[in-house]
Design a protein around this motif. Structure first.
Motif, PDB file in Angstrom:
ATOM      1  N   HIS A 141       0.803  -1.228   0.000  1.00  0.00           N
ATOM      2  CA  HIS A 141       0.000   0.000   0.000  1.00  0.00           C
ATOM      3  C   HIS A 141       0.831   1.270   0.000  1.00  0.00           C
ATOM      4  CE1 HIS A 141      -3.811  -2.126   0.665  1.00  0.00           C
ATOM      5  NE2 HIS A 141      -3.084  -2.944   1.398  1.00  0.00           N
ATOM      6  N   GLY A 142       2.142   1.138   0.040  1.00  0.00           N
ATOM      7  CA  GLY A 142       2.952   2.345   0.045  1.00  0.00           C
ATOM      8  C   GLY A 142       4.366   2.037   0.477  1.00  0.00           C
ATOM      9  N   VAL A 143       5.079   3.112   0.810  1.00  0.00           N
ATOM     10  CA  VAL A 143       6.475   2.953   1.222  1.00  0.00           C
ATOM     11  C   VAL A 143       6.770   3.850   2.415  1.00  0.00           C
ATOM     12  CG1 VAL A 143       7.268   2.415  -1.127  1.00  0.00           C
ATOM     13  CG2 VAL A 143       7.305   4.787  -0.323  1.00  0.00           C
ATOM     14  N   VAL A 144       7.764   3.407   3.189  1.00  0.00           N
ATOM     15  CA  VAL A 144       8.341   4.285   4.196  1.00  0.00           C
ATOM     16  C   VAL A 144       9.559   4.917   3.538  1.00  0.00           C
ATOM     17  CG1 VAL A 144       9.327   4.433   6.502  1.00  0.00           C
ATOM     18  CG2 VAL A 144       7.613   2.662   5.998  1.00  0.00           C
ATOM     19  N   VAL A 145       9.634   6.227   3.554  1.00  0.00           N
ATOM     20  CA  VAL A 145      10.710   6.906   2.826  1.00  0.00           C
ATOM     21  C   VAL A 145      11.336   7.988   3.705  1.00  0.00           C
ATOM     22  CG1 VAL A 145       8.967   8.387   1.711  1.00  0.00           C
ATOM     23  CG2 VAL A 145      11.258   8.225   0.711  1.00  0.00           C
ATOM     24  N   ARG A 146      12.674   8.070   3.653  1.00  0.00           N
ATOM     25  CA  ARG A 146      13.360   9.138   4.371  1.00  0.00           C
ATOM     26  C   ARG A 146      13.535  10.298   3.410  1.00  0.00           C
ATOM     27  NH1 ARG A 146      18.284   6.883   6.368  1.00  0.00           N
ATOM     28  NH2 ARG A 146      19.183   7.656   4.436  1.00  0.00           N
ATOM     29  N   MET A 147      12.981  11.435   3.815  1.00  0.00           N
ATOM     30  CA  MET A 147      12.871  12.576   2.913  1.00  0.00           C
ATOM     31  C   MET A 147      13.120  13.830   3.736  1.00  0.00           C
ATOM     32  SD  MET A 147       9.354  13.171   0.808  1.00  0.00           S
ATOM     33  CE  MET A 147       9.285  11.705  -0.187  1.00  0.00           C
ATOM     34  N   ASP A 148      14.022  14.683   3.315  1.00  0.00           N
ATOM     35  CA  ASP A 148      14.323  15.902   4.065  1.00  0.00           C
ATOM     36  C   ASP A 148      14.615  15.581   5.527  1.00  0.00           C
ATOM     37  OD1 ASP A 148      13.706  17.291   1.724  1.00  0.00           O
ATOM     38  OD2 ASP A 148      11.586  17.408   2.257  1.00  0.00           O
ATOM     39  N   GLY A 149      15.342  14.488   5.730  1.00  0.00           N
ATOM     40  CA  GLY A 149      15.770  14.163   7.087  1.00  0.00           C
ATOM     41  C   GLY A 149      14.706  13.584   7.980  1.00  0.00           C
ATOM     42  N   ARG A 150      13.524  13.337   7.463  1.00  0.00           N
ATOM     43  CA  ARG A 150      12.521  12.722   8.329  1.00  0.00           C
ATOM     44  C   ARG A 150      11.863  11.526   7.645  1.00  0.00           C
ATOM     45  NH1 ARG A 150       7.083  14.352   8.381  1.00  0.00           N
ATOM     46  NH2 ARG A 150       6.452  15.365   6.461  1.00  0.00           N
ATOM     47  N   ILE A 151      11.242  10.704   8.486  1.00  0.00           N
ATOM     48  CA  ILE A 151      10.589   9.497   7.994  1.00  0.00           C
ATOM     49  C   ILE A 151       9.171   9.846   7.561  1.00  0.00           C
ATOM     50  CG2 ILE A 151       9.810   7.179   8.668  1.00  0.00           C
ATOM     51  CD1 ILE A 151      12.807   7.394   8.783  1.00  0.00           C
ATOM     52  N   CYS A 152       8.834   9.496   6.321  1.00  0.00           N
ATOM     53  CA  CYS A 152       7.488   9.764   5.821  1.00  0.00           C
ATOM     54  C   CYS A 152       6.817   8.459   5.423  1.00  0.00           C
ATOM     55  CB  CYS A 152       7.540  10.672   4.585  1.00  0.00           C
ATOM     56  SG  CYS A 152       8.249  12.280   4.913  1.00  0.00           S
ATOM     57  N   PHE A 153       5.517   8.430   5.630  1.00  0.00           N
ATOM     58  CA  PHE A 153       4.713   7.287   5.220  1.00  0.00           C
ATOM     59  C   PHE A 153       3.939   7.710   3.972  1.00  0.00           C
ATOM     60  CE2 PHE A 153       5.734   6.929   9.612  1.00  0.00           C
ATOM     61  CZ  PHE A 153       6.048   5.585   9.782  1.00  0.00           C
TER      62      PHE A 153
END
Lengths: 500, 500
Positions: free
Chosen positions: B215-227
């Motif tokens: 259903h999606g990904v966990v991604v590190r973006m701009d230094g933070r964890i995004c769902f």
């Protein structure tokens, strides 16, 4: 809740409606690895349940010769009685070479240092060895004798880096098939220790929490689906994947060239898939034991193998599985073993090796085989020239087996890959630590999951280095490690997990 | 909730605290496969987010020559302009041979029938071809020309089963490095279609429900964890694993013999591990493109390769990657290319191929190389005898390249595996359907998960059959299929899933 369970997908612990069975350690598969795992776990005080898909024990171990590769620490009783002392470092170096480019040093080290003690343990379980030595080269004893040369110890390049010693130990048993005797001894011990044994019980899926920590298995038993909790962990000892020809084609397609897989229907890859379903890494899935069991008679080692271009490709005195490995590296199916009147003896009938051509000159044989003019002849001329001096500068065959092939009549035996017998089984499987813990691709252990035997990639992991007895050595020894590790493990209580 | 995310373990959807981003289709990786996936998905009306771990687009595709293997349906403009007609069935048969023992017939069929249309699509995206043909054998054009012989089409055994046609198409670009031009065209199109592009965004884990539906990904973006939610699905286009030498050692250990991997740091296997974490099967992980790029100059094809036993092992006129594959089958690191005064020309400096020995007779060269007496000499004698008649009964080298090596001085070029350049990248990866859907070991599609490029095992899956342009052909064409499939997919709403 889905009722379509698959080994490739764990049942989430939240979906378990309740436990039908509870135990400390669940062992999946009752071959040699599973038996040894169960013995150690039960011996350490754990409650153990052994689930076997078939109606009886043994698995592929019981179909084997029962030979186990043992040595080091000065030598086993059989080795010492035959006048050999076997140093641990020689066993270590041999096994490192046998493991190929990615030999598992940690496992090799643990096994080399504990192989003699493992021998004594096997004897303590009731495995009987006559401790007699047969110096001839053979597949395995047809008598009840014990010790043989079962690998490439005396052959180049192994002989250059590890002092050779015979290490194949077969239980005291008349004829081939000592694996049944080995399994009978181990199974009796399993029963004696009070292990709960469930036959006709097929594991359908692992049960795991959201962190992929394993808490049990879904198993079909007596026609119904049961949820079986394993408080300490699950040990996968369910064999390899050689009988799953779809998996073979995708992972080790060269094996499809042979129609002689060794295994039981249980070697369908389920154990490996179960481990992978919670993130277990599978490694060296392309590797296999694949052999041309061309000797005995050992006189055939004095022959010369050529491919369909008339080229030699191996020192013929190495282990038959290493010969098989190099046969598969050749382009084309046609492989011949050249012999002369002094060296020829008929190969065993079961090998399906037949005579392809015979003649009074090598030119005649070459022509009859339809080989390129001069190809076979120049290969034999070069071999004979050096063999007359006791040398084999190309492949370093041992002097004992070197003899010019110059006594007519000459013969070429037909070892073609698509007709002769090329028995094989898979060596790839789950990656594990020496403790038996299954690890991820980044080698992080997966909580509650252990494996041993051909469900794993163990000591034997490269076809070019296989030696008889290595698979059972690995299965029995690392089965024990897994059983011992699982007995010590303390799992989180599933209620904690369910609570999040 | 754990903050230690791993590509080997999906984040369970129950653990998602809330969506930081939402889109229809998430594409992981902005090389050629990811670009083509994004273009098709966005073109079909899906909202697309493209996540790239690096700070710019291109991946390994941008480092390449940009060559794409194209043909069939009567021929591309370049093929027809050069006087070739390329039948779909010839392309099909060639690709089936190139895929080896487990060629993916469904993918080969789909590609062969749509390759010409794919060419036209690439042109429509802005890729420019000059459509000129260079008949000489070379790695890739150093000029801005288009079409070359980029495989083993004219070489045995391919030539016997598929009518040969040149199929390597390089964009109009002066010098090597047309891959950057290819990527610039595709990236411009991605931007034009309104795809949301996020650089410096590393995917840490997939988000899946208990049925392993993605259903999606966990991604590190701009230094933070995004769902990041992907309503329709996730497409993994994150490259292969050649830069992850731990993975290489465990899955393709022969590659460790070379220090010349081709890739970016992103080729660390993350894409493959992500797919495996939800039950995706990885196949042919031992296979790789590994080459000795010994030509141009094409005169070197008239030489004879020998191993350290003085034996020939390949028709020297086949593709350099196929030569490299067979070099790795030889025991020992020492490999020589034998030439005479009429055929010798200096190899390119970057190949690190040097002169090992030279002499007025082959006996002298053999001695200087320290080869077994008579080994090289008998090989050359046999080759010369047949070459004089225009034949190569051993390896069926094409008549055009056959010339007796009989004009002194003679030379042996040193192509040793541990010194010369052996560029390589991996071919194993996730198993997918032609639609781009990632499948389990039993070939069941995993809901919401697609993949393309070297994260998958695609058209090229056997080192002995690789041809230049196959990897980009596979990445671009099946990237498109994945994008198109994902755009059409309708995922279950995560709320339904969370509700059980």
């Amino acid at each position: 809740m889905s009722l379509n369970f698959s080994p490739s997908q764990p049942c989430r612990i939240q979906q378990v409606p309740g436990w039908d069975l509870e135990t400390d350690v669940t062992v999946v598969g009752f071959g040699a690895a599973g038996a040894c795992a169960a013995i150690e776990a039960a011996g350490a005080g754990a409650a153990v349940t052994l689930l076997e898909a078939a109606s009886g024990n043994g698995g592929t171990s019981a179909l084997s010769g029962g030979e186990i590769y043992l040595g080091g620490s000065g030598g086993t009783p059989a080795q010492r009685q035959a006048g050999f002392s076997d140093e641990t470092e020689d066993l270590f170096r041999y096994l490192m070479m046998a493991g190929g480019a990615d030999a598992d040093e940690a496992k090799v080290r643990r096994y080399a240092e504990n192989s003699l003690a493992h021998h004594d343990w096997l004897v303590a379980q009731g495995v009987v060895y006559k401790n007699t030595f047969l110096p001839e080269r053979m597949l395995e004893p047809v008598t009840d004798d014990c010790l043989i040369w079962s690998g490439s110890e005396e052959a180049w390049p192994f002989v250059e880096r590890a002092r050779p010693c015979p290490r194949g130990h077969t239980p005291q048993w008349d004829g081939w098939g000592g694996g049944r005797m080995l399994m009978d001894a181990l199974a009796a011990r399993v029963e004696q220790l009070g292990v709960e044994i469930r036959y006709d019980s097929r594991v359908l899926a692992l049960i795991a929490d959201d962190a992929n920590h394993v808490h049990g298995v879904v198993v079909r038993m007596d026609g119904r689906i049961c949820f079986a909790r394993a408080r300490n962990g699950v040990i996968l000892c369910a064999g390899g994947f050689v009988m799953n020809r779809d998996m073979v084609r995708r992972h080790a397609p060269h094996l499809m060239r042979s129609g002689d897989p060794i295994g039981t229907p249980g070697d369908d890859g389920t154990g490996i898939l179960l481990g992978m379903s919670v993130g277990g890494a599978s490694i060296h899935m392309d590797q296999a034991f694949l052999s041309l069991p061309f000797y005995a008679p050992e006189s055939l080692l004095k022959g010369v193998f050529i491919n369909e271009r008339g080229q030699r490709f191996i020192n013929e005195d190495c282990y038959h599985g290493r010969v098989g490995y190099h046969i598969m590296q050749q382009t084309g199916d046609r492989i011949f073993l050249l012999l002369d009147n002094a060296t020829y003896q008929p190969p065993a009938e079961f090998t399906r090796i037949q005579i392809a051509a015979a003649g009074e000159t090598w030119e005649e044989v070459e022509r009859d085989l339809g080989l390129p003019e001069g190809a076979l002849v120049s290969t034999v001329a070069l071999y004979n020239r050096h063999a007359a001096d006791g040398n084999d500068p190309l492949f370093h065959k041992g002097a004992r087996w070197l003899k010019p092939l110059d006594e007519p009549p000459f013969v070429a035996l037909d070892c073609r890959v698509d007709y002769a017998m090329y028995p094989h089984f898979t060596l790839g499987g789950l990656d594990t630590l020496p403790s038996g813990e299954v690890v991820t691709e980044k080698r992080q252990p997966i909580g509650g999951l252990y494996a041993a035997g051909r469900t794993t990639c163990g000591l034997p992991r490269w076809g070019g280095g296989y030696s008889s007895g290595l698979s059972l050595a690995d299965a029995t020894f690392f089965g024990r490690q897994a059983g011992s590790s699982a007995a010590k493990a303390r799992n989180r209580h599933p209620a904690d997990v369910m609570a999040g």
